[in-house]
Design a protein around this motif. Sequence first.
Motif, PDB file in Angstrom:
ATOM      1  N   PRO A  44       0.818  -1.206   0.000  1.00 24.25           N
ATOM      2  CA  PRO A  44       0.000   0.000   0.000  1.00 24.25           C
ATOM      3  C   PRO A  44       0.858   1.264   0.000  1.00 24.25           C
ATOM      4  CG  PRO A  44      -0.018  -1.000   2.188  1.00 24.25           C
ATOM      5  CD  PRO A  44       0.775  -1.904   1.302  1.00 24.25           C
ATOM      6  N   PRO A  45       0.339   2.347  -0.557  1.00 27.26           N
ATOM      7  CA  PRO A  45       1.125   3.573  -0.643  1.00 27.26           C
ATOM      8  C   PRO A  45       1.253   4.320   0.682  1.00 27.26           C
ATOM      9  CG  PRO A  45      -1.004   3.908  -1.649  1.00 27.26           C
ATOM     10  CD  PRO A  45      -0.917   2.454  -1.294  1.00 27.26           C
ATOM     11  N   ALA A  46       0.330   4.100   1.598  1.00 24.14           N
ATOM     12  CA  ALA A  46       0.395   4.766   2.901  1.00 24.14           C
ATOM     13  C   ALA A  46      -0.030   3.778   3.977  1.00 24.14           C
ATOM     14  CB  ALA A  46      -0.509   5.991   2.926  1.00 24.14           C
ATOM     15  N   ILE A  47       0.806   3.669   5.024  1.00 28.11           N
ATOM     16  CA  ILE A  47       0.502   2.747   6.115  1.00 28.11           C
ATOM     17  C   ILE A  47       0.628   3.467   7.446  1.00 28.11           C
ATOM     18  CG2 ILE A  47       1.155   0.659   4.860  1.00 28.11           C
ATOM     19  CD1 ILE A  47       3.859   0.740   6.288  1.00 28.11           C
ATOM     20  N   ARG A  48      -0.117   2.960   8.426  1.00 23.50           N
ATOM     21  CA  ARG A  48      -0.031   3.435   9.809  1.00 23.50           C
ATOM     22  C   ARG A  48       0.520   2.282  10.636  1.00 23.50           C
ATOM     23  NH1 ARG A  48      -4.811   5.226  10.418  1.00 23.50           N
ATOM     24  NH2 ARG A  48      -4.265   7.413  10.241  1.00 23.50           N
ATOM     25  N   VAL A  49       1.588   2.550  11.392  1.00 21.87           N
ATOM     26  CA  VAL A  49       2.232   1.515  12.203  1.00 21.87           C
ATOM     27  C   VAL A  49       2.514   2.053  13.602  1.00 21.87           C
ATOM     28  CG1 VAL A  49       3.300   0.422  10.178  1.00 21.87           C
ATOM     29  CG2 VAL A  49       4.586   2.128  11.486  1.00 21.87           C
ATOM     30  N   ASP A  50       2.817   1.151  14.508  1.00 22.32           N
ATOM     31  CA  ASP A  50       3.240   1.520  15.853  1.00 22.32           C
ATOM     32  C   ASP A  50       4.746   1.761  15.858  1.00 22.32           C
ATOM     33  OD1 ASP A  50       0.669   1.070  17.105  1.00 22.32           O
ATOM     34  OD2 ASP A  50       1.082  -1.085  16.976  1.00 22.32           O
ATOM     35  N   THR A  51       5.232   2.520  16.837  1.00 25.13           N
ATOM     36  CA  THR A  51       6.679   2.679  16.978  1.00 25.13           C
ATOM     37  C   THR A  51       7.297   1.301  17.208  1.00 25.13           C
ATOM     38  OG1 THR A  51       6.432   3.127  19.337  1.00 25.13           O
ATOM     39  CG2 THR A  51       6.602   5.043  17.886  1.00 25.13           C
ATOM     40  N   GLY A  52       8.485   1.110  16.656  1.00 21.96           N
ATOM     41  CA  GLY A  52       9.182  -0.169  16.760  1.00 21.96           C
ATOM     42  C   GLY A  52       8.884  -1.136  15.632  1.00 21.96           C
ATOM     43  N   THR A  53       7.963  -0.778  14.747  1.00 18.72           N
ATOM     44  CA  THR A  53       7.610  -1.647  13.619  1.00 18.72           C
ATOM     45  C   THR A  53       8.684  -1.581  12.544  1.00 18.72           C
ATOM     46  OG1 THR A  53       5.252  -1.309  14.034  1.00 18.72           O
ATOM     47  CG2 THR A  53       5.858  -2.091  11.829  1.00 18.72           C
ATOM     48  N   THR A  54       8.969  -2.727  11.944  1.00 13.60           N
ATOM     49  CA  THR A  54       9.878  -2.801  10.806  1.00 13.60           C
ATOM     50  C   THR A  54       9.056  -2.849   9.531  1.00 13.60           C
ATOM     51  OG1 THR A  54      11.582  -3.945  12.078  1.00 13.60           O
ATOM     52  CG2 THR A  54      11.694  -4.161   9.679  1.00 13.60           C
ATOM     53  N   VAL A  55       9.372  -1.960   8.601  1.00  9.04           N
ATOM     54  CA  VAL A  55       8.733  -1.977   7.286  1.00  9.04           C
ATOM     55  C   VAL A  55       9.716  -2.617   6.315  1.00  9.04           C
ATOM     56  CG1 VAL A  55       7.777  -0.596   5.396  1.00  9.04           C
ATOM     57  CG2 VAL A  55       7.303   0.028   7.776  1.00  9.04           C
ATOM     58  N   VAL A  56       9.220  -3.607   5.573  1.00  8.14           N
ATOM     59  CA  VAL A  56      10.019  -4.298   4.562  1.00  8.14           C
ATOM     60  C   VAL A  56       9.441  -3.954   3.199  1.00  8.14           C
ATOM     61  CG1 VAL A  56      10.785  -6.532   3.677  1.00  8.14           C
ATOM     62  CG2 VAL A  56      10.505  -6.210   6.150  1.00  8.14           C
ATOM     63  N   TRP A  57      10.249  -3.344   2.356  1.00  6.24           N
ATOM     64  CA  TRP A  57       9.844  -3.088   0.982  1.00  6.24           C
ATOM     65  C   TRP A  57      10.341  -4.247   0.143  1.00  6.24           C
ATOM     66  CZ3 TRP A  57      11.399   0.792   4.262  1.00  6.24           C
ATOM     67  CH2 TRP A  57      10.535   1.880   4.404  1.00  6.24           C
ATOM     68  N   GLU A  58       9.448  -4.829  -0.673  1.00  4.38           N
ATOM     69  CA  GLU A  58       9.804  -5.972  -1.513  1.00  4.38           C
ATOM     70  C   GLU A  58       9.513  -5.652  -2.971  1.00  4.38           C
ATOM     71  OE1 GLU A  58       8.706 -10.678  -2.199  1.00  4.38           O
ATOM     72  OE2 GLU A  58       8.176  -9.730  -0.298  1.00  4.38           O
ATOM     73  N   TRP A  59      10.512  -5.820  -3.818  1.00  5.76           N
ATOM     74  CA  TRP A  59      10.412  -5.494  -5.233  1.00  5.76           C
ATOM     75  C   TRP A  59       9.651  -6.575  -5.992  1.00  5.76           C
ATOM     76  CZ3 TRP A  59      13.162  -2.751  -2.157  1.00  5.76           C
ATOM     77  CH2 TRP A  59      13.687  -1.526  -2.529  1.00  5.76           C
ATOM     78  N   THR A  60       8.755  -6.139  -6.884  1.00  2.00           N
ATOM     79  CA  THR A  60       8.003  -7.061  -7.737  1.00  2.00           C
ATOM     80  C   THR A  60       8.797  -7.466  -8.971  1.00  2.00           C
ATOM     81  OG1 THR A  60       7.005  -5.297  -9.063  1.00  2.00           O
ATOM     82  CG2 THR A  60       5.809  -5.981  -7.055  1.00  2.00           C
ATOM     83  N   GLY A  61       9.789  -6.657  -9.333  1.00  2.49           N
ATOM     84  CA  GLY A  61      10.547  -6.899 -10.563  1.00  2.49           C
ATOM     85  C   GLY A  61       9.912  -6.240 -11.774  1.00  2.49           C
ATOM     86  N   GLU A  62       8.831  -5.512 -11.560  1.00  2.00           N
ATOM     87  CA  GLU A  62       8.108  -4.844 -12.642  1.00  2.00           C
ATOM     88  C   GLU A  62       8.425  -3.346 -12.652  1.00  2.00           C
ATOM     89  OE1 GLU A  62       6.105  -6.596 -14.797  1.00  2.00           O
ATOM     90  OE2 GLU A  62       6.764  -8.382 -13.712  1.00  2.00           O
ATOM     91  N   GLY A  63       8.307  -2.716 -13.824  1.00  2.00           N
ATOM     92  CA  GLY A  63       8.405  -1.263 -13.926  1.00  2.00           C
ATOM     93  C   GLY A  63       9.808  -0.700 -13.933  1.00  2.00           C
ATOM     94  N   SER A  64      10.797  -1.499 -14.320  1.00  2.00           N
ATOM     95  CA  SER A  64      12.170  -1.014 -14.409  1.00  2.00           C
ATOM     96  C   SER A  64      12.812  -0.975 -13.028  1.00  2.00           C
ATOM     97  CB  SER A  64      12.211   0.352 -15.104  1.00  2.00           C
ATOM     98  OG  SER A  64      13.536   0.763 -15.333  1.00  2.00           O
ATOM     99  N   THR A  65      13.845  -0.163 -12.871  1.00  2.00           N
ATOM    100  CA  THR A  65      14.555  -0.086 -11.594  1.00  2.00           C
ATOM    101  C   THR A  65      13.868   0.892 -10.646  1.00  2.00           C
ATOM    102  OG1 THR A  65      16.043   1.604 -12.466  1.00  2.00           O
ATOM    103  CG2 THR A  65      16.794  -0.669 -12.596  1.00  2.00           C
ATOM    104  N   HIS A  66      13.836   0.517  -9.372  1.00  2.00           N
ATOM    105  CA  HIS A  66      13.215   1.338  -8.341  1.00  2.00           C
ATOM    106  C   HIS A  66      14.137   1.415  -7.133  1.00  2.00           C
ATOM    107  CE1 HIS A  66       9.408   1.147 -10.477  1.00  2.00           C
ATOM    108  NE2 HIS A  66       9.391  -0.173 -10.392  1.00  2.00           N
TER     109      HIS A  66
END
Length: 105
Positions: free
Chosen positions: A33-55
């Motif tokens: 999702p483009p915007a998330i709400r989390v608690d302090t101490g949360t780890t966010v992991v971004w995972e690449w789909t392999g689509e849309g060129s380099t990011h």
Amino acid sequence: TDNYDGISDETRADEVTVMVGSQANGGAFGFNPPAIRVDTGTTVVWEWTGEGSTHNVVAENGAYESDLTDEAGFTFEHQFDEAGTSRYYCQPHETMGMKGAVVVE
């Protein structure tokens, strides 16, 4: 970003995954999702789909920055220890609207 439809409530999760290269902005140029709400101490992991060129994932305030890659399954993570809003973007596709936000409570 054109795939924004509100903030996804991910509070009470220790780890949250955001997909990089999701369908948005006329192709695979979004975070999902483009915007998330989390608690302090949360780890966010971004995972690449392999689509849309380099990011990449770049914090507006310079707090974190991933490698620039198009490798499907590549991951980058950051732990959010302070309350506030962290806005980020994909450097090559920022002008297309490839942006995201983490709201930390």
